[in-house]
Design a protein around this motif. Sequence first.
Motif, PDB file in Angstrom:
ATOM      1  N   LEU A  31      72.468  33.102  20.150  1.00 58.58           N
ATOM      2  CA  LEU A  31      71.243  32.807  19.247  1.00 58.58           C
ATOM      3  C   LEU A  31      70.932  34.165  18.656  1.00 58.58           C
ATOM      4  N   GLY A  32      71.659  35.032  18.578  1.00 60.53           N
ATOM      5  CA  GLY A  32      71.163  36.408  17.730  1.00 60.53           C
ATOM      6  C   GLY A  32      70.518  37.304  18.368  1.00 60.53           C
ATOM      7  N   ALA A  33      70.231  37.249  19.814  1.00 59.17           N
ATOM      8  CA  ALA A  33      69.430  38.213  20.374  1.00 59.17           C
ATOM      9  C   ALA A  33      70.450  39.273  21.009  1.00 59.17           C
ATOM     10  N   LYS A  34      69.417  40.561  20.915  1.00 57.92           N
ATOM     11  CA  LYS A  34      70.276  41.768  21.697  1.00 57.92           C
ATOM     12  C   LYS A  34      69.967  41.664  23.130  1.00 57.92           C
ATOM     13  N   VAL A  35      71.023  41.590  24.025  1.00 56.41           N
ATOM     14  CA  VAL A  35      70.989  41.525  25.208  1.00 56.41           C
ATOM     15  C   VAL A  35      71.254  42.694  25.943  1.00 56.41           C
ATOM     16  N   VAL A  36      70.215  42.731  27.041  1.00 54.11           N
ATOM     17  CA  VAL A  36      70.340  43.782  27.881  1.00 54.11           C
ATOM     18  C   VAL A  36      70.950  43.504  29.287  1.00 54.11           C
ATOM     19  N   LEU A  37      71.943  43.799  29.569  1.00 56.16           N
ATOM     20  CA  LEU A  37      72.566  43.337  30.855  1.00 56.16           C
ATOM     21  C   LEU A  37      72.334  44.318  32.044  1.00 56.16           C
ATOM     22  N   SER A  38      71.820  43.910  32.989  1.00 56.28           N
ATOM     23  CA  SER A  38      71.604  44.715  34.193  1.00 56.28           C
ATOM     24  C   SER A  38      72.082  44.069  35.727  1.00 56.28           C
ATOM     25  N   ALA A  39      72.516  45.072  36.388  1.00 53.43           N
ATOM     26  CA  ALA A  39      72.958  44.555  37.816  1.00 53.43           C
ATOM     27  C   ALA A  39      73.645  46.035  38.476  1.00 53.43           C
TER      28      ALA A  39
END
Length: 267
Positions: A31-39
């Motif tokens: 959907l065009g978001a800038k995703v920050v992935l954490s784990a």
Amino acid sequence: MSQGNLDQKVVWITGASSGIGEALAQVFANLGAKVVLSARRGEELERVRQQLNHPENHLCVAFDVTQADQAQQAVEQVIEKCQRIDYLINNAGLSQRALIADTTIDTERRIMEIDYFAQISMTKCVLPYLENQGSGHVIFISSVAGLLGTQYRASYSAAKGAIHMWANSLRAEYAEKGLNVSVVFPGFVKTNVSFNALNGAGQAQAHQDEAIENGLKADDFAQKVVKAVMNDQEYIVIGGLKEKLGVAISRISPKLMYKMIRKSKVK
């Protein structure tokens, strides 16, 4: 949902290295978001990032959500690189498969630490930035178990119920500060959650549950979550007919629901 509805919005997802978190990342990225992935597992986060639409637009920030100092450092890193946070999805969590009598107090505390304290600690680190922005949306991934409580999930149900109540208070206190708060209550979703679920001694169960295996596909679940969140829904129950019926009955007749739970063969 059409492409670009979340263009340039920053969506931060904890527990993003697999399962629900990974599926949510895919939908938000599309959907065009800038995703920050954490784990905790940086290599798995990178695997997820590479599979997202326009991987160069997204960011991996590996840290242990139960460590408050690491969480604060992660927040500062995200703000430095992204300048803002529009959606925080508190998804990191741990399930349980053990009777109360078989669950050590250390296991009880570990589940509560991950499923409750880590979530509120993470949120409190982000809140000053959201308040300064005058906008933001915090989403907690709870569970239908947090609404009903079932056998073999006492600590998990307690933690997921606690995060629901904390979120309600957060919503009330920040209602006039531009903050939206949503709680998602998944039913059975087909992920690796039961493999990682703790037994009474605090060890991973290491096998799949039949109910989870037959649950809603993670991709379908994620689509429903994102649609509900974008419509600013605050109380979001997503699952099969059995779970939805259980939640409905619990509101109409808690006594009947408790009788049904006692007779169920949940594990």
